[in-house]
Write a protein that holds these residues in place. Structure first.
Motif, short mmCIF file in Angstrom:
data_model
loop_
_atom_site.label_atom_id
_atom_site.label_comp_id
_atom_site.label_asym_id
_atom_site.label_seq_id
_atom_site.Cartn_x
_atom_site.Cartn_y
_atom_site.Cartn_z
N PRO A 147 0.22 -0.91 0.00
CA PRO A 147 0.25 0.00 -0.13
C PRO A 147 0.74 1.51 0.40
O PRO A 147 1.24 1.30 0.26
CB PRO A 147 -0.87 -0.16 1.22
CG PRO A 147 -0.82 -1.45 1.64
CD PRO A 147 0.71 -1.84 1.33
N GLN A 148 0.52 2.18 -0.40
CA GLN A 148 1.08 3.52 -0.33
C GLN A 148 0.48 4.17 0.82
O GLN A 148 1.06 5.60 1.19
CB GLN A 148 0.48 4.13 -2.00
CG GLN A 148 1.39 3.19 -2.72
CD GLN A 148 2.66 3.25 -3.09
OE1 GLN A 148 4.03 4.22 -2.82
NE2 GLN A 148 3.39 1.83 -3.39
N HIS A 149 -0.66 3.90 0.62
CA HIS A 149 -1.15 4.78 2.44
C HIS A 149 -0.22 4.12 3.26
O HIS A 149 -0.61 3.61 4.08
CB HIS A 149 -2.47 3.90 2.42
CG HIS A 149 -3.71 4.55 3.97
ND1 HIS A 149 -2.70 4.60 5.34
CD2 HIS A 149 -4.09 6.06 3.42
CE1 HIS A 149 -4.08 5.58 5.66
NE2 HIS A 149 -4.25 5.75 5.09
N LEU A 152 -0.83 2.48 6.71
CA LEU A 152 -1.55 0.58 6.08
C LEU A 152 -0.44 0.29 5.66
O LEU A 152 -0.80 -1.19 6.48
CB LEU A 152 -2.40 0.80 5.03
CG LEU A 152 -3.25 -0.46 4.34
CD1 LEU A 152 -4.01 -1.44 5.85
CD2 LEU A 152 -3.86 -0.57 3.64
N ALA A 153 0.67 0.79 5.23
CA ALA A 153 2.05 0.36 4.91
C ALA A 153 2.43 0.06 6.02
O ALA A 153 2.78 -1.72 5.76
CB ALA A 153 2.61 0.82 3.59
N CYS A 156 0.18 -3.25 7.64
CA CYS A 156 1.15 -4.15 6.55
C CYS A 156 1.96 -5.04 6.76
O CYS A 156 2.58 -6.36 6.84
CB CYS A 156 0.57 -4.12 4.93
SG CYS A 156 -1.08 -4.02 4.70
N PHE A 187 -8.49 -1.02 1.89
CA PHE A 187 -7.33 -2.30 1.44
C PHE A 187 -7.59 -2.02 -0.01
O PHE A 187 -6.75 -2.72 -0.35
CB PHE A 187 -7.81 -3.02 2.83
CG PHE A 187 -7.05 -3.68 2.84
CD1 PHE A 187 -5.25 -3.92 3.65
CD2 PHE A 187 -6.49 -5.40 1.93
CE1 PHE A 187 -4.52 -4.86 3.94
CE2 PHE A 187 -4.81 -5.93 1.81
CZ PHE A 187 -4.82 -5.51 3.42
N GLU A 190 -6.28 0.41 -2.17
CA GLU A 190 -4.43 0.45 -2.28
C GLU A 190 -3.98 -0.62 -3.01
O GLU A 190 -2.66 -0.36 -3.21
CB GLU A 190 -4.11 1.16 -0.60
CG GLU A 190 -5.18 2.47 -0.03
CD GLU A 190 -3.40 2.62 -0.58
OE1 GLU A 190 -2.11 2.86 -0.67
OE2 GLU A 190 -4.15 4.25 -0.66
N THR A 191 -5.11 -1.88 -2.75
CA THR A 191 -3.52 -3.40 -2.80
C THR A 191 -4.66 -4.22 -3.64
O THR A 191 -3.92 -4.82 -4.60
CB THR A 191 -3.35 -4.26 -1.46
OG1 THR A 191 -4.54 -4.97 -1.22
CG2 THR A 191 -2.96 -3.56 -0.55
N TRP A 198 -4.92 -11.05 1.10
CA TRP A 198 -4.04 -10.42 0.96
C TRP A 198 -2.65 -10.74 1.87
O TRP A 198 -1.82 -11.28 1.99
CB TRP A 198 -3.77 -8.39 0.94
CG TRP A 198 -2.95 -8.30 1.34
CD1 TRP A 198 -2.18 -6.73 -0.04
CD2 TRP A 198 -1.49 -7.88 2.37
NE1 TRP A 198 -0.73 -6.62 0.87
CE2 TRP A 198 -0.17 -7.45 2.23
CE3 TRP A 198 -1.73 -8.41 3.60
CZ2 TRP A 198 0.38 -7.20 2.76
CZ3 TRP A 198 -0.10 -8.05 4.64
CH2 TRP A 198 0.42 -7.11 4.11
#
Length: 258
Positions: A147-149, A152-153, A156, A187, A190-191, A198
């Motif tokens: 993810p770029q967020h 959230l990255a 993860c 989610f 972003e993915t 995921w």
């Protein structure tokens, strides 16, 4: 043996690495790259995600994309650095492709041609056939999108650091101070995957690295959060169409696989 690059043709350089383990820090090439392990498992991490591949697969990295490469256990690694002019029509994003018997032999032939005085016309013919074979191969789901967020990255990364950890969708949403529905939308945006898909993908790629080290199905199943070898093997077969031993084929170096 250290990493060594030799010219196969004016537009392709072959990089060879035979080692117990290796890590190449984040870098980029002006050329496109086809990364292939003759034996062992290689992972490639780029801003868009991570790709983990056994000897029946290779990773395509377009020109200019920053990436980190590393191996698990002993590896025989070959990479082709390909002039962008030769890569027209091929993917402009990282991807995993199947290495057919023909593609494998073409990669090895180019590596051999780089080691010895070469017939330029023959080398160019091998290159053209290799790129044609590569262009029509299917892309496989062996990547884990990043993810770029920022929050959230980080979340993860936390999930990846401990594949055994069981985290429900509600717990995940709460960790980011979101409602369940908001987390699900974020989610997937972003993915491109659901949270459950995921997380399964993260466990699958972790399992590939452990299998490459020769760990047993039982150890791998437990290390990836599965209650039994049969549950793990069923997930592996659903995801990749074959059991772990069938997927690795003759390249599987570990014991106790089923």
């Amino acid at each position: 043996m250290g990493m060594l690059g030799r010219t196969a043709t004016d537009r392709i350089t072959v990089v060879s690495q035979d080692a117990h383990r290796f890590v190449r820090a984040r870098h980029a090439h002006p050329q496109a790259q086809l990364i292939y392990a003759i034996g062992g498992v290689v992972s490639v991490t780029a801003p868009a995600g991570t790709w983990v591949v056994p000897p029946s697969r290779a990773v395509w990295v377009p020109a200019g994309i920053e990436h980190e490469t590393k191996s698990y256990a002993t590896v025989q690694f070959r990479a082709l650095l390909i002039d962008p002019a030769e890569a027209k029509g091929l993917p402009d994003a990282c991807a995993v492709v199947e290495v057919t018997p023909l593609l494998r032999e073409l990669i090895l032939r180019l590596a051999a041609l780089a080691e010895t005085p070469r017939d330029v016309e023959f080398s160019c013919a091998v290159t053209r056939l290799l790129l044609l074979e590569l262009a029509f191969l299917p892309v496989e789901p062996l990547n884990l999108p990043t993810p770029q967020h920022m929050q959230l990255a980080r979340f993860c990364d936390w999930i990846q650091s401990d594949p055994v950890r069981a985290v429900s969708l509600e717990e995940a949403a709460s960790a980011l101070h979101m409602s369940r529905s908001s987390f699900m939308r974020l989610f997937r945006r972003e993915t491109g995957l659901s949270f459950a898909h995921w997380r399964q993908q993260a466990r699958l790629l972790h399992a590939l690295s452990l299998l490459a080290e020769g760990q047993s199905i039982l150890n791998v199943a437990l290390a990836c959060g599965y209650d039994s070898p049969s549950a793990f093997s069923a997930m592996f077969r659903r995801s990749l169409g074959r059991s772990p031993s069938e997927y690795f084929g003759n390249f599987a170096g570990g014991q106790g696989r089923s």
